[in-house]
Write an enzyme that holds these catalytic residues in place. Structure first.
Site, PDB file in Angstrom:
ATOM      1  N   ARG A   1       0.876  -1.132  -0.071  1.00 43.87           N
ATOM      2  CA  ARG A   1      -0.229  -0.061   0.119  1.00 43.87           C
ATOM      3  C   ARG A   1       0.779   1.177   0.093  1.00 43.87           C
ATOM      4  O   ARG A   1       0.411   2.161   0.711  1.00 43.87           O
ATOM      5  CB  ARG A   1      -1.009  -0.125   1.349  1.00 43.87           C
TER       6      ARG A   1
ATOM      7  N   SER B   1     -10.666  -0.044   3.922  1.00 40.30           N
ATOM      8  CA  SER B   1     -10.003  -0.379   5.186  1.00 40.30           C
ATOM      9  C   SER B   1      -9.622   0.868   5.739  1.00 40.30           C
ATOM     10  O   SER B   1      -8.792   1.705   4.787  1.00 40.30           O
ATOM     11  CB  SER B   1      -8.890  -1.357   4.981  1.00 40.30           C
TER      12      SER B   1
ATOM     13  N   GLU C   1      -4.753   4.507   6.639  1.00 42.54           N
ATOM     14  CA  GLU C   1      -4.472   4.298   5.265  1.00 42.54           C
ATOM     15  C   GLU C   1      -4.850   5.514   4.410  1.00 42.54           C
ATOM     16  O   GLU C   1      -4.268   6.018   3.606  1.00 42.54           O
ATOM     17  CB  GLU C   1      -5.232   2.925   4.890  1.00 42.54           C
TER      18      GLU C   1
END
Ligand SMILES: Cc1cc2nc3c(=O)[nH]c(=O)nc-3n(C[C@H](O)[C@H](O)[C@H](O)COP(=O)(O)OP(=O)(O)OC[C@H]3O[C@@H](n4cnc5c(N)ncnc54)[C@H](O)[C@@H]3O)c2cc1C
Length: 328
Positions: free
Chosen positions: A164, A232, A324
């Site tokens: 990520r 998420s 995130e």
């Protein structure tokens, strides 16, 4: 070129946070991008690019200019002995792009179906799902360098992909991605290691796998059009083995370097926070890793609740959760 004052961004972010930009412009080609970069420089304002707004936490007032990325186009640009080469504009909708590749006999991306947002944002956090990540298929991208005012090409190595992350996430604002080129293997093989996909074997069809991925996603994640969310909200934390052993029963995913990846959703759930809320923001009742906007939330409401989640997980497990979505 039109620059729109006090542009409402509430419907341009999937969390549905109340937000407005000082100025905004739709960018459909490189000329418009250059004009927007010039305008930002002339007004001494920051420029922020927004795709589908599915990985951001927007403030109520976004200073400067917001460029809404709308550069379109997708095509097979070549073929090698092993791969189909596909290029798509940064403003293309990611899921529609995936569905188009599968429908046109160029499978490979089906496990990444259903991820909201644009093609141009996909490399920013190296999107991943169901055992596959963008970098598995990545060949190159073009991006406009706002510092040196020219368009550059980046190969996979130059993008610095990780879990990520990428150089574009690490250096926000510098490069504006214009197009992405992927290599999709002509000899397709199903990626079926992930729970829920094991039933697919060598005779599976890519469209069936894609349909199953979409069904799995639908069963786990709230529809952001109904209940605002950004997927998420925290990365799965990676800790050393000794630390992981202090957390009995935690699902553990051993990493190549001996460290252990833990499930952020599981940790949050163990803190009794699944389905909990503070004001208009809470965790989704079926999935503690997803923060949801029950209506009318602002960035301050999200910050308050995410601080509570981080504090509870830190106190109980000595684990620091990392957010995130990007704060803008
Ligand atoms: C319900 C839901 C499920 C999700 N599931 C997943 C998942 O399974 N896996 C996963 O990895 N992610 C997932 N996400 C997160 C998100 O969809 C992805 O990160 C997606 O790639 C973001 O795309 P976007 O166009 O919405 O980016 P935005 O949110 O608009 O932007 C994200 C960041 O990228 C920058 N950016 C956007 N476009 C460009 C560009 N052209 N050039 C340079 N910078 C740019 C922005 O400035 C911002 O910093 C999910 C989100 C939701 C809401």
């Amino acid at each position: 070129m039109d620059f729109i004052a006090d542009f409402d961004l509430t419907h341009e972010n999937t969390l549905g946070l109340k937000s407005a930009a000082r100025l905004a412009a739709h960018i459909t080609n490189v000329d418009e991008l250059e004009a927007t970069v010039d305008e930002a420089a002339a007004r001494a304002m920051p420029l922020t690019i927004l795709g589908g707004g599915s990985n951001v936490v927007l403030s109520e007032s976004v200073e400067g200019i917001v460029g809404l990325m709308r550069i379109g186009g997708r095509q097979r640009t070549g073929q090698s002995a092993t791969d189909n080469i596909i290029t798509a504009g940064a403003g293309e909708n990611w899921h529609e792009f995936v569905a188009w590749t599968v429908a046109n006999g160029m499978p490979g991306l089906e496990n990444l179906a259903g991820i909201p947002g644009t093609v141009g944002a996909a490399p920013v956090q190296n999107i991943g799902a169901y055992g596959v990540q963008l970098s598995d298929f990545f060949l190159s991208l073009t991006a406009y360098d706002t510092q040196n005012r020219k368009t550059l090409t980046f190969d996979r190595e130059a993008c610095g992909f990780g879990y990520r992350k990428s150089r574009f996430k690490a250096d926000p604002g510098r490069y504006i991605i214009l197009s992405v080129t992927l290599a999709l293997p002509r000899q397709w093989q199903v990626t079926n290691a992930y729970a829920g996909l094991e039933k697919f074997q060598a005779d599976a069809r890519p469209d069936e796998v894609m349909a199953q991925v979409l069904a799995l996603r639908q069963s786990k994640l709230p529809d952001w059009r109904v209940l605002g969310n950004a997927g998420s909200f925290f990365h799965n934390p990676v800790v050393n083995l000794a630390h992981a052993q202090t957390i009995p029963n935690a699902p553990r995913y051993p990493q190549a370097d001996g460290s252990v990846k833990l499930s952020a959703g599981w940790l949050i759930e163990q803190c009794g926070l699944k389905g909990e809320r503070l004001g208009p923001v809470g965790t989704f009742e079926k999935h503690a890793l997803v923060l949801v906007n029950h209506g009318g939330a602002t960035r301050a409401d999200v910050s308050r609740f995410s601080a509570l989640v981080r504090e509870r997980v830190k106190t109980r497990f000595s684990v620091d959760l990392v957010q995130e979505p990007i704060e803008i």
